[in-house]
Design an enzyme around this catalytic site. Structure first.
Site: not given
Ligand SMILES: NC(=O)c1ccc[n+]([C@@H]2O[C@H](COP(=O)([O-])OP(=O)(O)OC[C@H]3O[C@@H](n4cnc5c(N)ncnc54)[C@H](O)[C@@H]3O)[C@@H](O)[C@H]2O)c1
Length: 337
Positions: A151
């Site tokens: 990741y």
């Molecule tokens: N929540 C955290 O603690 C955290 C920490 C570090 C980084 N992030 C990053 O922040 C971003 C948002 O995270 P989050 O916690 O809201 O995650 P989440 O999984 O709740 O949201 C990501 C969304 O992207 C959509 N998605 C995934 N693959 C896709 C694709 N191929 N096409 C279209 N949509 C797609 C999913 O359906 C999901 O609703 C992500 O990039 C994640 O890697 C989150």
């Protein structure tokens, strides 16, 4: 302003889209409703967005035509790209999902950015890029050459892919390194959610590294404040802003910047669990286990660049943040307080 937010059915995207809409912006969403975790929760978020009059296109980042079509409809001035395959542990068994969404999907986004040239492209990276780095707190100037999960490797790749496009085509971009975001409407695959779920069912929770872990937990409302602040700060290459740029996380050559989005403090995991116990009024049964592969012992973000750029001051401490989450959880799942 017209803003395209991807990953809008997800945890952070949902909160961000709502906030931008209530600030008066015209927001379009994009999400493939991936089944990585409970799709009913994503549908419930979308229902809230529908009530706020935020249209969400349901399509995949790998479907170039659909992405292009959504982009045309949104005609965005600013793009916040959050859609990705998240999660460290899942990447051990399902690397292809990360290749598809985080590498191919990200490249498709970059091509559209190149074509349409929005004023600012902001994208989600992660504290996981700091990987094996043990110098705390983690700062944007630290080397991030040693990811310990696939990741993290895909997110570090995003930072490099974005930098190259930013440099080649003079496209302003900001990579946001989020640190353990938690809160209402959160993600069921994350520890805070899984702990609450197990505790309310009277089941034991599994705590890695025998509880000897610290995390920079960042409440989602602070994250949204930070993203909104950064949207307004368009990066310029260091060479054009004498002396200041390296300190402000900017590339020497490209209008590209990397910024930590954290609370700037870290909390022992056992203290975090104690907050959860207080908020739920329950004692956790804990099974202590060894370190999980791909995981790191500590995370802690230096937020001085973010603060300097946007005036960011995190407002929600873990006591308050956990209380808000627990309240939402009971309400959403119809449990009594
Ligand atoms: N929540 C955290 O603690 C955290 C920490 C570090 C980084 N992030 C990053 O922040 C971003 C948002 O995270 P989050 O916690 O809201 O995650 P989440 O999984 O709740 O949201 C990501 C969304 O992207 C959509 N998605 C995934 N693959 C896709 C694709 N191929 N096409 C279209 N949509 C797609 C999913 O359906 C999901 O609703 C992500 O990039 C994640 O890697 C989150």
């Amino acid at each position: 302003m017209r803003v395209l937010v991807t990953g809008t059915a997800g945890f952070i995207g949902f909160h961000l889209a709502n906030r931008l809409r209530s600030d008066g912006h015209q927001v379009t969403g994009f999400d493939n409703m991936s089944s990585y975790y409970d799709v009913a929760l994503k549908r419930a978020r979308l229902e809230q967005l529908r009530l706020a009059q935020i249209p969400v296109v349901e399509a995949d980042l790998c479907d170039k035509a659909a992405l292009q079509d959504a982009w045309r409809k949104a005609d965005p001035q600013v793009v916040v790209h959050l859609a990705a395959q998240a999660g460290v542990r899942y990447s051990l068994d399902n690397p292809q999902a990360y290749v598809d969404s985080n590498l191919v999907g990200f490249a498709n986004m970059l091509e559209l950015v190149r074509e349409a040239k929005p004023a600012h492209f902001l994208y989600a990276s992660t504290s996981s890029v700091y990987g094996a780095n043990t110098t705390l707190p983690w700062s944007e100037s630290h080397p991030v050459e040693h990811p310990v999960s696939f990741y993290a490797a895909t997110k570090k790749s995003n930072e490099m892919m974005a930098h190259s496009y930013s440099d080649l085509f003079r496209l302003p971009m900001t990579g946001m390194r989020f640190f353990t975001v938690y809160g209402e409407w959160g993600r069921p695959d994350m520890a805070f959610f899984k702990f609450a779920e197990a505790m309310l069912k009277g089941e034991a929770i599994e705590v890695y590294n025998h509880g000897k872990m610290t995390r920079d937990f960042t409440h989602v409302s602070d994250v949204v404040d930070a993203v909104v602040g950064l949207m307004a700060v368009t990066p310029e290459p260091a060479a054009t802003v004498e002396g200041e740029a390296a300190r402000l996380g900017t590339s020497p050559v490209a209008p590209h910047r990397l910024v930590n989005i954290a609370s700037g403090t870290r909390v022992e995991l056992v203290d975090y669990i104690q907050c959860l116990e207080n908020s739920l009024g329950l004692k956790a049964q804990i099974n202590f286990t060894g370190m999980a592969p791909g995981d790191v012992r500590d995370t802690w973000g230096d937020v001085s660049i973010l603060s300097e750029l946007t005036g960011y001051i995190p407002k929600v401490g873990v006591d308050d943040g956990i209380e808000r989450f627990a309240h939402w959880y009971r309400d959403y799942y119809g449990l009594k307080d």
